[in-house]
Design an enzyme around this catalytic site. Structure first.
Site, PDB file in Angstrom:
ATOM      1  N   ASP A 117       0.616  -1.154   0.028  1.00  0.00           N
ATOM      2  CA  ASP A 117       0.484  -0.067  -0.040  1.00  0.00           C
ATOM      3  C   ASP A 117       0.689   1.215  -0.018  1.00  0.00           C
ATOM      4  O   ASP A 117       2.218   1.010   0.160  1.00  0.00           O
ATOM      5  CB  ASP A 117      -0.877   0.186   1.251  1.00  0.00           C
ATOM      6  CG  ASP A 117      -2.408   0.649   1.369  1.00  0.00           C
ATOM      7  OD1 ASP A 117      -2.292   1.252   0.352  1.00  0.00           O
ATOM      8  OD2 ASP A 117      -3.527  -0.058   2.085  1.00  0.00           O
ATOM      9  N   ASP A 126     -10.120   3.133  -3.354  1.00  0.00           N
ATOM     10  CA  ASP A 126     -11.277   1.933  -3.140  1.00  0.00           C
ATOM     11  C   ASP A 126     -12.631   1.704  -3.381  1.00  0.00           C
ATOM     12  O   ASP A 126     -13.288   2.354  -3.849  1.00  0.00           O
ATOM     13  CB  ASP A 126     -10.728   1.736  -1.424  1.00  0.00           C
ATOM     14  CG  ASP A 126     -10.003   1.700  -0.624  1.00  0.00           C
ATOM     15  OD1 ASP A 126      -8.152   1.652  -1.307  1.00  0.00           O
ATOM     16  OD2 ASP A 126      -9.146   1.464   0.501  1.00  0.00           O
TER      17      ASP A 126
HETATM   18  C1  GLA Z   1      -6.210   1.328   0.584  1.00  0.00           C
HETATM   19  C2  GLA Z   1      -6.606   0.152   0.413  1.00  0.00           C
HETATM   20  C3  GLA Z   1      -7.094  -1.226   1.043  1.00  0.00           C
HETATM   21  C4  GLA Z   1      -6.951  -1.943   2.299  1.00  0.00           C
HETATM   22  C5  GLA Z   1      -6.972  -0.749   3.315  1.00  0.00           C
HETATM   23  C6  GLA Z   1      -6.079  -1.005   4.383  1.00  0.00           C
HETATM   24  O1  GLA Z   1      -6.989   2.330   1.667  1.00  0.00           O
HETATM   25  O2  GLA Z   1      -6.058   1.046  -0.647  1.00  0.00           O
HETATM   26  O3  GLA Z   1      -7.582  -2.038  -0.118  1.00  0.00           O
HETATM   27  O4  GLA Z   1      -5.650  -2.140   1.856  1.00  0.00           O
HETATM   28  O5  GLA Z   1      -5.593   0.525   2.856  1.00  0.00           O
HETATM   29  O6  GLA Z   1      -5.489  -0.456   5.598  1.00  0.00           O
END
Ligand code: GLA
Length: 395
Positions: free
Chosen positions: A147, A202
């Site tokens: 990430d 997301d």
């Molecule tokens: C980010 C990523 C998600 C998930 C969260 C976890 O938002 O885009 O897919 O992995 O972090 O904290």
């Protein structure tokens, strides 16, 4: 002379270490990830039960392979700087969990972050890349989602290259999943860095909702991802994020459309629901082998929106390796719509040259699992709101 030799050695070892593991994602990765359904509520019982489920409910047989624990498995670093997993939630440790998953014929994935902390504030990988990669290799990690939270002035491309090199140096083949949400256009630089790269913020558990920090429903994610088809192919995939199918908000019809469009877009099929308890409808969706075959087709072409027909029906097309063509009529509107599809009009009078489609081409409905005749007469159908009609055209 001697200096020259050492210089050559140095240059070749730098070149050798600057690569990703090849051949790991010739087709889009398939698996499960904990985040969409469980967020930080992960523990080894859940992961073991999920592996049991995948191995026995038809998913493994359909091609699913990776079990990935997302954020929150890690709590601290020890006095050596080694990453420590939550001893209460994972009392047996990651090695034992990986062994268990491997014993089921599946593969094991973890999540970390290029920044100093993960998005949930757990210890991140910054400054520990080689140390973490070695630890992951010793545990038996096969997949790493990485990430991009808490990165301050870090540059994404450089940060991901560092982790790529660390993984390569640790010598255990790992699928490397880049997750910087499309912010630095990874499709332009990530082909030799990772095996998949997120293209958007997301995915939310809804049809087309939006939240202020950027998260959005799957149809909106799809619209962004759809623009990037030319960058995807065997070994490097656009990743429009994990599936929300079966997560209780989308109807079965919407889950089916979501799964179909992800398959058409050659997106990684990483399920994000509780696969320990699938309803018959969701199980049928997630394990439809004829739809999965579109996704896993070795040509690796990302399908694209080809036409928009009257009544808000999008027509998507994906060419396949054996010359067949997948077509998906997607009714995006909230009312049923009818099609009366004249093959001659869309396929150059069925000349068989412009497209591999003639008057004798056979049509198979991949959800009804039924032959629908040939292209010598119009295809007539009514497509319910938010539903798809997905067919394969072949000789
Ligand atoms: C980010 C990523 C998600 C998930 C969260 C976890 O938002 O885009 O897919 O992995 O972090 O904290």
């Amino acid at each position: 002379m001697r200096y020259l030799f050492f210089l050559q050695l140095l240059v070749s070892s730098i070149l050798l270490s600057a690569q990703k593991f090849d051949g790991l994602a010739k087709t889009p990765p398939m698996g499960w990830n904990s985040w969409n359904k469980f967020a930080c509520n992960v523990d080894e019982k859940l992961i073991r039960e999920t592996a049991d489920a995948m191995a026995s409910n038809g998913m493994k047989e359909a091609g699913y392979e990776y079990i990935v624990i997302d954020d929150c498995w890690q709590v601290s670093r020890d006095e050596n700087g080694d990453i420590v997993c939550d001893p209460e939630r994972f009392p047996s440790g990651m090695k034992a969990l990986a062994d268990y998953i491997h014993s089921k014929g599946l593969k094991f994935g973890l999540y970390s972050c290029a920044g100093s902390k993960t998005c949930e504030g757990r210890p991140g990988g910054r400054g520990h890349e080689y140390q973490d990669a070695k630890m992951y290799a010793s545990w038996g990690v096969d997949y790493l989602k990485y990430d991009f939270c808490n990165t301050d002035a870090q540059k994404a491309e450089g940060a991901y290259k560092t982790m790529r090199d660390a993984l390569y140096a640790a010598k255990r083949p790992v699928v490397f999943s880049i997750c910087e949400w499309g912010s630095t256009e990874p499709w332009t630089w990530a082909k030799n860095v990772g095996h998949l790269w997120r293209t958007t913020s997301d995915i939310m558990n809804c049809w087309d909702c939006k939240v202020n920090w950027g998260g959005m429903g799957w149809t909106l994610v799809m619209d962004k991802n759809a623009e990037l088809g030319r960058y995807a192919g065997p070994g490097g995939w656009n990743d429009p994020d994990m599936l929300q199918a079966g997560n209780g908000v989308l109807t079965d019809v919407e889950s089916r459309s979501h799964f179909t469009l992800w398959s058409m877009m050659a997106a990684p099929l990483i399920t994000g629901n509780d696969i320990r308890s699938l309803t018959p409808a969701i199980k049928e969706i997630l394990t439809n082998k004829e739809i999965i075959a579109l996704n896993q087709d070795t040509l690796g072409k990302q399908g694209y929106r080809w036409w928009t027909l009257d009544g808000n029906i999008e027509l998507w097309l994906k060419p396949l390796s054996n010359g067949d063509i997948a077509l998906c009529f997607f009714n995006r509107s909230s009312v049923a719509a009818s099609i009366d599809f004249d093959w001659k009009r869309y396929f150059s009078n069925l000349d068989g040259k412009t497209y591999n489609v003639t008057g004798q081409t056979r049509i198979r409905d991949l959800w009804l699992k039924k032959e629908l005749g040939t292209t010598n007469k119009n295809l007539k159908a009514t497509i319910p709101a938010h539903d798809v009609l997905t067919i394969r055209l072949g000789q």
